[in-house]
Write a protein that holds these residues in place. Structure first.
Motif, PDB file in Angstrom:
ATOM      1  N   LYS A 149      35.981   5.742 -15.963  1.00 29.57           N
ATOM      2  CA  LYS A 149      36.663   6.326 -14.853  1.00 29.57           C
ATOM      3  C   LYS A 149      37.782   5.053 -14.341  1.00 29.57           C
ATOM      4  CE  LYS A 149      36.280   8.602 -10.360  1.00 29.57           C
ATOM      5  NZ  LYS A 149      36.287   7.969  -9.006  1.00 29.57           N
ATOM      6  N   GLU A 165      30.369   8.327 -12.298  1.00 29.52           N
ATOM      7  CA  GLU A 165      30.649   6.705 -12.529  1.00 29.52           C
ATOM      8  C   GLU A 165      29.668   5.818 -12.219  1.00 29.52           C
ATOM      9  OE1 GLU A 165      32.271   9.087 -10.491  1.00 29.52           O
ATOM     10  OE2 GLU A 165      33.055   8.303  -8.903  1.00 29.52           O
ATOM     11  N   TRP A 196      29.655  14.450 -16.420  1.00 36.44           N
ATOM     12  CA  TRP A 196      31.107  14.840 -16.080  1.00 36.44           C
ATOM     13  C   TRP A 196      31.245  16.216 -15.883  1.00 36.44           C
ATOM     14  CZ3 TRP A 196      33.345  10.463 -14.336  1.00 36.44           C
ATOM     15  CH2 TRP A 196      32.921   9.245 -14.714  1.00 36.44           C
ATOM     16  N   LEU A 224      37.362  13.602 -16.989  1.00 37.00           N
ATOM     17  CA  LEU A 224      37.510  13.287 -15.913  1.00 37.00           C
ATOM     18  C   LEU A 224      38.467  14.258 -15.108  1.00 37.00           C
ATOM     19  CD1 LEU A 224      36.369  10.689 -14.966  1.00 37.00           C
ATOM     20  CD2 LEU A 224      38.874   9.916 -14.351  1.00 37.00           C
ATOM     21  N   TRP A 225      39.457  14.911 -15.654  1.00 35.51           N
ATOM     22  CA  TRP A 225      40.351  15.383 -14.832  1.00 35.51           C
ATOM     23  C   TRP A 225      40.600  17.063 -15.080  1.00 35.51           C
ATOM     24  CZ3 TRP A 225      43.956  11.548 -17.909  1.00 35.51           C
ATOM     25  CH2 TRP A 225      43.952  10.442 -17.231  1.00 35.51           C
TER      26      TRP A 225
END
Ligand code: PLP
Length: 416
Positions: A280, A9, A85, A212-213
């Motif tokens: 983010k 980020e 990422w 992101l997850w």
């Protein structure tokens, strides 16, 4: 000298862009150009030799800019930023998620080869596999989130084409039920059918959770794919896709992209660069809102069942898998309303703030009815196995105030 390893980020505003090459502009300009001027004929020749794979790139050599179907600064900066990422070696950006998916499937499958894929997958992917790949003589075997390793091995054996297994394609958590599929188990299966000459590849559509997850490359995937239309774009104003993996595999993906001509354009690339700066904060806000919405739905008398990773009970075997694979429960929630299609439609028609539309991952909350919309193409028998009933409603939670989202859901449920 110590070097700081900045988090993705922190790098989304600068990584891979040299202001001195663009009059000092703080942001990358839109390189709206079809072609690039070579300094000399020798330089042009050298660029093409590398681009067309006639020779390997030298150690310090960079592929020069040639033609926007092959490369373009907006796409290259975007691709470099996306690798951060997933910690991938390389990335290719496409004109849509379907362009990324179809290019990967076409590159790594051939007539006679076998594709194993999870079910459900996105309707467009399902159509491409069942209607287009099958026409090219590619065999397909499907498995469900409820299938264990022995069930999948049995299905592969029964297909009569197990030895031709070339790729396992997954979508986890599954759209729209959020069912989690064990990526490590799929890697084990891929390894069992790999030989020294042939690695069975594993590709994961990570649109629902990424970037992101969830990081499938850390769980044995060779390729990770996105509809960048969703969280990466994040504003419901652009269609794009991406694929990431090792340099060796991405070289093949990029070569086919060059000849299919399905790369994204510079304007799309520029929009996605802008989106990545807030990826983010957007996704974290969406996930925080989703936790509140899921809790509200779970306690509502007109709601029969909520499908949301954050509500999987610890005793369920999906729980350990979800905790292992995902860093967050995400921002996609599905639920069964008490009743049938009539009640589901009353709810959808009663929404005031949340918009009734397919797609997901944008800043605005969206609601849709999978059985009659995104999954209308799926047979009623398959929908039954996948728990995609007429009662099911899918929500993509946005960045609005959580109290306002909940208020809207509450008043729409009251109207049912
Ligand atoms: C999980 C998933 N994968 C792929 C796609 C296809 O992406 P696109 O619409 O960008 O082609 C979608 C689109 O909804 C999707 O939801």
């Amino acid at each position: 000298m110590t070097t700081t390893k900045y988090r993705p980020e922190s790098l989304m505003m600068s990584y891979g862009y040299k202001p001195e090459l663009s009059e000092g502009a703080i942001k990358s300009p839109i390189f709206q150009t079809s072609t690039f001027v070579f300094k000399t004929a020798e330089a042009g020749k050298a660029f093409f030799e590398v681009a067309y794979g006639l020779r390997e790139k030298g150690k310090s050599e960079e592929l020069g800019l040639i033609y926007s179907r092959i490369n373009n600064p907006d796409l290259e900066i975007l691709e470099n930023r996306l690798t951060l990422w997933d910690e991938a070696e390389e990335c290719a950006v496409f004109a849509s998620g379907m362009a990324a998916i179809s290019t990967v499937l076409l590159e790594f499958l051939a007539p006679g080869s076998l594709l194993l894929h999870s079910c459900p997958v996105y309707g467009g992917t399902e159509h491409f596999i069942e209607k287009i790949l099958v026409k090219l003589g590619i065999h397909c075997v499907t498995f469900y989130p409820s299938d264990g390793k022995s069930d999948i091995l049995r299905k592969l054996r029964e297909s009569g084409h197990a030895d031709a297994l070339a790729m396992i394609f997954l979508e986890t958590p599954a759209n729209p039920t959020n069912a989690v599929i064990d990526m490590a188990m799929c890697r084990e299966i891929a390894d069992e059918f790999s030989t020294p000459e042939k690695r069975v590849l594993m590709a994961v559509d990570n649109t629902y959770m990424g970037p992101l997850w969830q990081h499938p490359l850390k769980f044995g995937a060779d390729l990770v794919i996105y509809s960048a239309t969703k969280y990466i774009g994040g504003h419901s104003d652009v269609i794009a896709g991406a694929c990431l993996g090792s340099s060796a595999l991405m070289k093949r993906v990029k070569t086919l992209r060059t000849f299919l001509g399905n790369m994204a354009g510079p304007w799309t690339g520029w929009l996605l660069l802008r989106s990545l700066e807030t990826l983010k904060v957007r996704m974290e806000c969406q996930a925080a809102n989703a936790i509140r919405v899921a809790d509200f739905l779970a306690g509502h008398p007109k709601v029969e069942k909520v499908y949301y990773p954050g509500l999987i009970p610890e005793c369920d075997k999906q729980y350990a898998m979800y905790r292992r694979q995902c860093w967050s429960p995400g921002a996609m929630i599905s639920f069964d309303i008490r009743g049938a299609e009539r009640e589901a439609f009353r709810f959808l028609n009663g929404l005031r703030l949340i918009r009734l539309a397919v797609s997901l991952g944008g800043t605005e909350s969206l609601a849709e009815h999978p059985a009659s919309m995104t999954h209308a193409d799926v047979s009623p028998e398959e929908r039954e196995v996948m728990s995609v009933s007429e009662r099911l409603i899918r929500l993509s939670i946005g960045v609005e105030n959580a109290d306002d989202i909940i208020h809207d859901i509450d008043q729409a449920l009251a109207a049912v």
